[in-house]
Design a protein around this motif. Structure first.
Motif, PDB file in Angstrom:
ATOM      1  N   SER A 145       1.828   9.468  -4.908  1.00  0.00           N
ATOM      2  CA  SER A 145       1.155  10.890  -4.570  1.00  0.00           C
ATOM      3  C   SER A 145       2.173  11.938  -4.101  1.00  0.00           C
ATOM      4  O   SER A 145       2.141  13.243  -4.197  1.00  0.00           O
ATOM      5  CB  SER A 145      -0.107  10.655  -3.599  1.00  0.00           C
ATOM      6  OG  SER A 145      -0.858   9.571  -4.092  1.00  0.00           O
ATOM      7  N   TRP A 197       0.851  -1.451   0.099  1.00  0.00           N
ATOM      8  CA  TRP A 197       0.116  -0.311  -0.020  1.00  0.00           C
ATOM      9  C   TRP A 197       0.795   1.238   0.007  1.00  0.00           C
ATOM     10  O   TRP A 197       0.279   2.286  -0.432  1.00  0.00           O
ATOM     11  CB  TRP A 197      -0.950  -0.136   1.074  1.00  0.00           C
ATOM     12  CG  TRP A 197      -0.205  -0.076   2.449  1.00  0.00           C
ATOM     13  CD1 TRP A 197       0.015  -1.319   3.296  1.00  0.00           C
ATOM     14  CD2 TRP A 197       0.295   0.990   3.171  1.00  0.00           C
ATOM     15  NE1 TRP A 197       0.942  -0.912   4.430  1.00  0.00           N
ATOM     16  CE2 TRP A 197       1.140   0.446   4.418  1.00  0.00           C
ATOM     17  CE3 TRP A 197       0.632   2.418   3.187  1.00  0.00           C
ATOM     18  CZ2 TRP A 197       1.746   1.135   5.310  1.00  0.00           C
ATOM     19  CZ3 TRP A 197       1.100   3.254   3.958  1.00  0.00           C
ATOM     20  CH2 TRP A 197       1.690   2.480   5.085  1.00  0.00           C
ATOM     21  N   ILE A 200      -0.138   4.625 -10.825  1.00  0.00           N
ATOM     22  CA  ILE A 200      -1.225   4.304  -9.976  1.00  0.00           C
ATOM     23  C   ILE A 200      -1.976   3.035 -10.530  1.00  0.00           C
ATOM     24  O   ILE A 200      -2.045   1.947  -9.741  1.00  0.00           O
ATOM     25  CB  ILE A 200      -2.306   5.213  -9.566  1.00  0.00           C
ATOM     26  CG1 ILE A 200      -1.543   6.485  -8.751  1.00  0.00           C
ATOM     27  CG2 ILE A 200      -3.346   4.883  -8.657  1.00  0.00           C
ATOM     28  CD1 ILE A 200      -1.075   5.926  -7.358  1.00  0.00           C
ATOM     29  N   TYR A 211       1.029   3.712  -2.970  1.00  0.00           N
ATOM     30  CA  TYR A 211       0.161   4.785  -3.618  1.00  0.00           C
ATOM     31  C   TYR A 211       0.530   6.043  -2.880  1.00  0.00           C
ATOM     32  O   TYR A 211       0.542   7.324  -3.479  1.00  0.00           O
ATOM     33  CB  TYR A 211      -1.281   4.252  -3.126  1.00  0.00           C
ATOM     34  CG  TYR A 211      -1.755   3.148  -3.808  1.00  0.00           C
ATOM     35  CD1 TYR A 211      -2.095   3.061  -5.278  1.00  0.00           C
ATOM     36  CD2 TYR A 211      -1.682   1.651  -3.264  1.00  0.00           C
ATOM     37  CE1 TYR A 211      -2.594   2.167  -5.909  1.00  0.00           C
ATOM     38  CE2 TYR A 211      -2.145   0.876  -4.032  1.00  0.00           C
ATOM     39  CZ  TYR A 211      -2.719   0.812  -5.281  1.00  0.00           C
ATOM     40  OH  TYR A 211      -2.909  -0.287  -5.957  1.00  0.00           O
ATOM     41  N   VAL A 228       0.351  -0.105 -10.259  1.00  0.00           N
ATOM     42  CA  VAL A 228       0.835  -0.615  -8.725  1.00  0.00           C
ATOM     43  C   VAL A 228       0.154  -1.912  -8.460  1.00  0.00           C
ATOM     44  O   VAL A 228       0.912  -2.705  -7.878  1.00  0.00           O
ATOM     45  CB  VAL A 228       0.352   0.353  -7.939  1.00  0.00           C
ATOM     46  CG1 VAL A 228       0.365  -0.171  -6.414  1.00  0.00           C
ATOM     47  CG2 VAL A 228       1.257   1.679  -7.769  1.00  0.00           C
ATOM     48  N   ASP A 229      -0.973  -2.013  -9.075  1.00  0.00           N
ATOM     49  CA  ASP A 229      -1.734  -3.335  -8.631  1.00  0.00           C
ATOM     50  C   ASP A 229      -1.324  -4.537  -9.564  1.00  0.00           C
ATOM     51  O   ASP A 229      -2.070  -5.740  -9.569  1.00  0.00           O
ATOM     52  CB  ASP A 229      -3.081  -3.287  -8.165  1.00  0.00           C
ATOM     53  CG  ASP A 229      -3.903  -2.668  -9.588  1.00  0.00           C
ATOM     54  OD1 ASP A 229      -2.970  -2.380 -10.630  1.00  0.00           O
ATOM     55  OD2 ASP A 229      -4.939  -2.495  -9.553  1.00  0.00           O
TER      56      ASP A 229
END
Length: 236
Positions: free
Chosen positions: A93, A86, A129, A89, A132-133
């Motif tokens: 940002s 996590w 973003i 993220y 990322v997953d």
């Protein structure tokens, strides 16, 4: 030129006695060019910090703060999960916020540079973003349309504000209307992406809240500006 201290006659600089009353002429020692007539304080004030130095210090402080925030996020993620999850993220940002801060500090008078860098960095942020997953799904179908909507609304809003002859409460109204239109567009794009249908929900609440307030500000600015002193009313 010197004067006689008894009769007040002006005499030449080389005269030793007054030609009228024979009183001796006093010759005061004059200070040399560039020499201070009065004693100067030995404690010289420190030179003021230049604008460039202030910007550099501000940028260094912000960079250090952003770096600490990224380190804390990544360290917490590694300590709890043993891997990067996590924390990517907020790290991305914070990196985008650092880019925006750098532009605001060093390029605030170069709108073209700001526009290009903001566009490129924001698009790269949205793509990162999405990656990322481990997938790349919503960037083209949702991320780019939302960014294009934001850029369009911001561009029109800036043009309207620049073209306005007078700026006051009408600027607040224009920003409220722009925010309402942006929220309406985001709600529309998200509903189309998720269900393929137009299903406006939360954006209607935003529109019904911001638009009436914007109308009130426009009324106050254009209708009552010649009758009331708005600076006194709102303590501006």
């Amino acid at each position: 030129m010197p004067y006689c201290s008894r009769c007040g006659v002006e005499v030449d600089g080389h005269v030793e006695r007054c030609p009228l009353c024979s009183a001796p002429i006093q010759h005061l020692e004059e200070s040399a060019p560039g020499e201070a007539r009065y004693p100067v304080d030995e404690l010289n004030p420190k030179p003021l910090m230049s604008e460039r130095m202030r910007r550099r210090i501000l940028w260094e402080v912000l960079t250090l703060a952003y770096a600490i925030a990224v380190i804390v996020c990544i360290g917490s993620d590694l300590r709890v999960d043993g891997k990067l999850d996590w924390s990517l993220y907020p790290a991305l940002s914070i990196a985008l916020a650092w880019v925006y801060s750098t532009l605001a500090i060093y390029f605030r008078r170069q709108p073209a540079t700001i526009g290009v860098v903001v566009t490129i960095s924001t698009i790269a942020y949205l793509a990162a973003i999405d990656l990322v997953d481990g997938s790349f799904e919503w960037f083209f179908s949702l991320g780019l349309p939302i960014f294009a909507l934001f850029a369009s609304v911001a561009g029109v809003l800036a043009l309207v504000i620049i073209k306005a002859r007078e700026r006051g409460l009408n600027v607040v109204a224009f920003i409220m209307i722009g925010a309402a239109l942006f929220c309406l567009g985001v709600d529309l794009l998200v509903s189309l992406y998720l269900s393929g249908t137009v299903d406006l929900t939360w954006s209607l609440v935003v529109v019904l809240t911001l638009v009436p307030m914007a109308m009130i500000f426009l009324f106050l600015h254009y209708r009552l500006r010649n009758r009331f002193d708005l600076k006194r009313v709102f303590h501006m």
